[in-house]
Write a protein that holds these residues in place. Structure first.
Motif, PDB file in Angstrom:
ATOM      1  N   GLY A 291      -3.966   8.126  -4.602  1.00 17.99           N
ATOM      2  CA  GLY A 291      -4.699   6.507  -4.798  1.00 17.99           C
ATOM      3  C   GLY A 291      -6.147   6.446  -3.695  1.00 17.99           C
ATOM      4  O   GLY A 291      -6.508   7.909  -2.972  1.00 17.99           O
ATOM      5  N   ARG A 293      -7.732   3.491  -1.828  1.00 22.50           N
ATOM      6  CA  ARG A 293      -8.181   2.349  -0.791  1.00 22.50           C
ATOM      7  C   ARG A 293      -9.528   1.474  -1.986  1.00 22.50           C
ATOM      8  O   ARG A 293      -8.988   0.274  -1.454  1.00 22.50           O
ATOM      9  CB  ARG A 293      -8.457   2.590   0.580  1.00 22.50           C
ATOM     10  CG  ARG A 293     -10.358   2.349   0.673  1.00 22.50           C
ATOM     11  CD  ARG A 293     -10.359   2.860   2.278  1.00 22.50           C
ATOM     12  NE  ARG A 293      -9.858   3.884   2.810  1.00 22.50           N
ATOM     13  CZ  ARG A 293     -10.068   4.120   4.714  1.00 22.50           C
ATOM     14  NH1 ARG A 293     -10.422   3.020   4.919  1.00 22.50           N
ATOM     15  NH2 ARG A 293      -8.817   4.733   4.922  1.00 22.50           N
ATOM     16  N   ASP A 297      -6.284  -3.472  -8.450  1.00 14.76           N
ATOM     17  CA  ASP A 297      -5.434  -3.782  -8.681  1.00 14.76           C
ATOM     18  C   ASP A 297      -4.819  -2.427  -9.483  1.00 14.76           C
ATOM     19  O   ASP A 297      -3.011  -2.777  -9.345  1.00 14.76           O
ATOM     20  CB  ASP A 297      -4.880  -5.628  -8.343  1.00 14.76           C
ATOM     21  CG  ASP A 297      -5.662  -6.103  -7.437  1.00 14.76           C
ATOM     22  OD1 ASP A 297      -6.508  -5.098  -6.228  1.00 14.76           O
ATOM     23  OD2 ASP A 297      -5.717  -7.506  -7.385  1.00 14.76           O
ATOM     24  N   LYS A 300      -3.210   0.013  -7.736  1.00 11.84           N
ATOM     25  CA  LYS A 300      -2.430   0.199  -6.752  1.00 11.84           C
ATOM     26  C   LYS A 300      -0.849  -0.281  -7.475  1.00 11.84           C
ATOM     27  O   LYS A 300      -0.037  -0.159  -7.165  1.00 11.84           O
ATOM     28  CB  LYS A 300      -2.990  -1.186  -6.152  1.00 11.84           C
ATOM     29  CG  LYS A 300      -3.845  -0.557  -5.230  1.00 11.84           C
ATOM     30  CD  LYS A 300      -4.936  -1.811  -4.151  1.00 11.84           C
ATOM     31  CE  LYS A 300      -6.223  -1.581  -3.970  1.00 11.84           C
ATOM     32  NZ  LYS A 300      -6.695  -2.155  -2.855  1.00 11.84           N
ATOM     33  N   ARG A 303       0.683   2.479  -8.433  1.00 14.34           N
ATOM     34  CA  ARG A 303       1.043   3.764  -7.267  1.00 14.34           C
ATOM     35  C   ARG A 303       1.823   4.344  -7.100  1.00 14.34           C
ATOM     36  O   ARG A 303       2.569   2.926  -6.764  1.00 14.34           O
ATOM     37  CB  ARG A 303      -0.217   3.713  -6.063  1.00 14.34           C
ATOM     38  CG  ARG A 303      -0.292   4.741  -5.616  1.00 14.34           C
ATOM     39  CD  ARG A 303      -1.121   4.297  -4.441  1.00 14.34           C
ATOM     40  NE  ARG A 303      -2.296   3.799  -4.203  1.00 14.34           N
ATOM     41  CZ  ARG A 303      -3.464   3.644  -3.545  1.00 14.34           C
ATOM     42  NH1 ARG A 303      -3.035   3.639  -2.175  1.00 14.34           N
ATOM     43  NH2 ARG A 303      -4.817   2.843  -4.042  1.00 14.34           N
ATOM     44  N   ARG A 305       5.144   4.924  -3.699  1.00 18.07           N
ATOM     45  CA  ARG A 305       5.502   4.332  -2.535  1.00 18.07           C
ATOM     46  C   ARG A 305       5.956   5.259  -1.871  1.00 18.07           C
ATOM     47  O   ARG A 305       7.536   5.472  -2.534  1.00 18.07           O
ATOM     48  CB  ARG A 305       5.072   2.656  -2.679  1.00 18.07           C
ATOM     49  CG  ARG A 305       5.333   2.389  -1.104  1.00 18.07           C
ATOM     50  CD  ARG A 305       5.285   0.813  -1.291  1.00 18.07           C
ATOM     51  NE  ARG A 305       5.980   0.205  -2.223  1.00 18.07           N
ATOM     52  CZ  ARG A 305       6.270  -1.180  -2.333  1.00 18.07           C
ATOM     53  NH1 ARG A 305       5.239  -1.789  -1.736  1.00 18.07           N
ATOM     54  NH2 ARG A 305       7.174  -1.926  -3.111  1.00 18.07           N
TER      55      ARG A 305
END
Length: 722
Positions: A291, A293, A297, A300, A303, A305
């Motif tokens: 990913g 920063r 959105d 994200k 992505r 985790r």
């Protein structure tokens, strides 16, 4: 379990969807589109009986599961629509600007047009109706606005086939249910079909003309809304669970403060391993496993985790890291099988990149067969959650050492925690937020111990969140949510003390009881609202301190709330449960009452105390050992005046009488007998009542809270550790 499913695939022709307010298109929107296609056009004169029965059957089924294409919102486009009354400007097209009407703004969803929307309604009975709907689905011509041209194909299949089709779709999966979270989509319910029929008939008769004298007038009547129910749709993720083991097969627990370093190592080695084995997918691996920063959105949400799971659930677990979970969101382009292969057997030893020398022997990832620890974080629902690894706040928090300075710092940090909730897609409305540096769990580690090159100590904080309604896990917040930080665990225990900071000036001891009385009135009013009672209705004894007949409770067991205000430069409003003051476990009824009290306090942001003014309220964490309210300590001093439980007799020595009353109160509350009772500022009222400041000395350290005397439930006799 339903044996069959009605599977409907819808394709929008140009990969755009202009419908307002929902993605994916809601089941009710599809239901209405199916009806429009089934009864419109050349099928208007077709017999209705079988179609009506089929749609009434469909509206009674459980809400469907949905697989949707991966979609992003486009930029807004504004379209200016002229009114259809050119005759008002003499029919001159050159003057059309004079009758420009409303503006419409379109923000369509964009996606691959070759990827369909798939809706799966599961059912047991009614195969004939399902076949009829499947045939009618081919008449669908639009889904969304009129410009969203579409076509559909449908089939009746076995439930297992539908399950496989949804999984193989590859896009995000939306499943109805959950604890009120996720996307809320309109769904058909009993009466939806009839409401659409009535709305269509009303639309055709919106304008009616009538005579008023010699004038013909036109009236407009708005069509009634269609009947639908809003249902929360969750996007279930796939969780892979691994154990940290050594070459001998035994657990290799890691300190909890290494959570960030551990997850970074796992992520980077997974990226390296998958990029080497699947070079054609290297871009996807970097995009969704590592990913960026600055990623949008939409990226994200898809992505991976990585979650280092501290061991919880046992008094001796110690929060050590023995397991690691990887969450693969629904719709992530990385295949579950590939990620599983990339993590299995991964060696986490620290190796010198130049020499290949093992600098530090580390654990190995082994697929876990026992998934109970994951369940303690991911498959539970709760209102109260506390961090086991600190949240990385968007901005570094200011340090506050004590008093008002610390209260202000923690208030600002709570505001940043609310931002973190919104960034993670959680609703922050109605939540009670509290932030501090110290851990909540036994064996926990202060937040700054997790700091490193990636997150400075000032950005890390432990947090507690109380939601207005239960939310399901896992709950992971903050800028480190993809790397094992900001992991919350549910709290099953009921609160013993609800604390609020009073914003404003210092509160002198003489003012504290009056503020406590105002707070007590506010508590009872909010509880009445939470229980949906009339303003003059009675409350249970737990809240009011009065029996059912309205008389004050005289059980002698102090089974109702204590409300007090701690005076000083950093004043606190304290609502203390009776079991906490009595140092015992809460009963079942008390647990239910405390749940009501927590609901009542949602949104409690201001205390109005009449002529004494109004005070902003800041939610605080429950006081813990080390706090002056809790101790433990062998010396306690009264923060508000102590008043004895009865009046002295004529001729009694006031100081001796007061000391005897205090000793009796300590015995009644289960406290040891004080070794020494020091009385100061003794005052006698006009009717013989006494009040004094008191210092208690015990032979051993005693834990608080300590509230003694006649008005202990109204803010008097509050003691703090010296």
């Amino acid at each position: 379990m339903a044996a069959h499913a009605l599977l409907i695939e819808v394709r929008l022709l140009d990969g755009r969807y202009h419908g307002l307010g929902d993605w994916p298109p809601s089941p009710f929107r599809l239901f209405a589109a199916l009806i429009a296609g089934a009864y419109g056009g050349r099928w208007v004169a077709e017999p209705r009986h079988d179609k009506d029965a089929a749609f009434r059957w469909l509206e009674g089924l459980r809400q469907p599961e949905i697989a949707a294409p991966r979609a992003v919102r486009s930029r807004a486009t504004t379209i200016y629509v002229p009114n259809n009354d050119l005759d008002s400007v003499g029919g001159d097209p050159a003057r059309i600007a004079e009758i420009r009407g409303s503006t419409k703004q379109f923000v369509p969803w964009l996606f691959e047009p070759d990827v369909p929307l798939v809706y799966a309604w599961r059912f047991e009975d009614g195969a004939g109706h399902a076949d009829r709907i499947a045939a009618l689905a081919e008449r669908l011509c639009a889904l969304g606005r009129g410009i969203d041209m579409a076509f559909a194909r449908a089939a009746v299949v076995e439930a297992g086939v539908a399950e496989a089709r949804l999984i193989d779709h590859g896009g995000p999966l939306f499943v109805p249910g959950g604890a009120g979270e996720g996307e809320r989509l309109a769904c058909p319910t009993r009466g939806s079909f009839l409401s659409l029929v009535e709305r269509h008939a009303a639309e055709r008769a919106r304008f009616t003309t009538y005579r008023e004298g010699r004038t013909t007038r036109t009236s407009f009547r708005k069509a009634p809304n269609a009947r639908a129910v809003q249902v929360a749709y969750a996007r279930p993720s796939t969780f892979l669970l691994f154990e940290l083991r050594g070459t001998d097969g035994k657990f290799r627990p890691q300190p909890v403060e290494r959570a960030l370093a551990l997850t970074l190592a796992v992520r980077d080695r997974l990226v390296e391993r998958l990029s080497t084995a699947l070079p054609e997918q290297a871009a996807h691996v970097l995009r969704y496993a590592k990913g960026d920063r600055d990623a949008p959105d939409a990226d994200k949400a898809l992505r991976l985790r990585v979650l280092a799971l501290p061991s919880i659930g046992h008094a001796h677990a110690g929060l050590a890291l023995r397991r690691l979970a990887v969450e693969i969101p629904s719709g992530c382009p990385l295949r579950v099988e590939d990620v599983t292969w990339g993590l299995s057997g991964l060696d986490l030893s620290e190796i010198d990149g130049d020499t290949g020398e093992i600098l530090r022997d580390g654990p190995m990832l082994v697929p876990a067969s026992d998934r109970r620890m994951l369940g303690r974080y991911a498959t539970v629902s709760a209102r109260r959650w506390r961090t086991v690894t600190p949240v990385a706040l968007p901005v570094a928090a200011r340090n506050g050492r004590r008093g008002a300075e610390r209260l202000q710092a923690e208030t600002l940090a709570a505001g940043r925690l609310a931002d973190a909730l919104r960034h993670a897609g959680r609703d922050a409305r109605g939540t009670v937020l509290a932030v501090r540096r110290e851990p909540f769990h036994a064996g926990g580690v202060p937040a700054d111990r997790f700091a490193g090159d990636r997150f400075a100590a000032g950005r890390l904080a432990h947090a507690e969140i109380v939601f207005p309604q239960p939310v399901s896990g896992p709950l992971v917040l903050g800028d480190g949510r993809f790397l094992g930080l900001g992991l919350f665990a549910p709290v099953d225990e009921v609160p013993g003390i609800l604390a609020f900071g009073l914003a404003g000036d210092a509160v002198p001891p003489a003012l504290a009881p009056r503020l406590a009385a105002a707070a007590r009135r506010a508590v009872m009013a909010r509880v009445r609202d939470a229980l949906d009672l009339r303003p003059d209705a009675g409350l249970p004894l737990f809240f009011s301190g009065h029996a059912a007949d309205g008389a004050p409770a005289r059980t002698g067991t102090h089974d109702h709330l204590f409300v007090a205000v701690e005076p000083g430069c950093a004043p606190r409003l304290l609502v203390i449960a009776p079991h906490r003051a009595a140092r015992r476990e809460a009963t079942g009824n008390e647990r239910n009452h405390l749940a009501t009290l927590e609901r009542a306090f949602c949104g409690f942001e201001r205390l109005v105390a009449g002529r004494d003014g109004a005070f902003g309220l800041v939610p605080l964490v429950e006081p813990a050992p080390g706090d002056r309210l809790i101790g433990p300590s062998s010396a306690w001093i009264s923060a508000t005046a102590y008043r004895p439980t009865r009046h002295p007799k004529r001729g009694d020595d006031p100081a001796a009488f007061l000391a005897a009353d205090i000793a009796a109160e300590c015995a009644a509350r289960g406290l040891p007998a004080p070794e020494r009772i020091d009385i100061a500022d003794l005052q006698a009222g006009p009717r013989g009542g006494l009040a004094a400041s008191v210092r208690l000395t015990f032979a051993v350290a005693v834990a608080g809270p300590i509230l003694l005397g006649r008005d202990a439930h109204q803010g008097g006799g509050l003691f703090l550790a010296e």
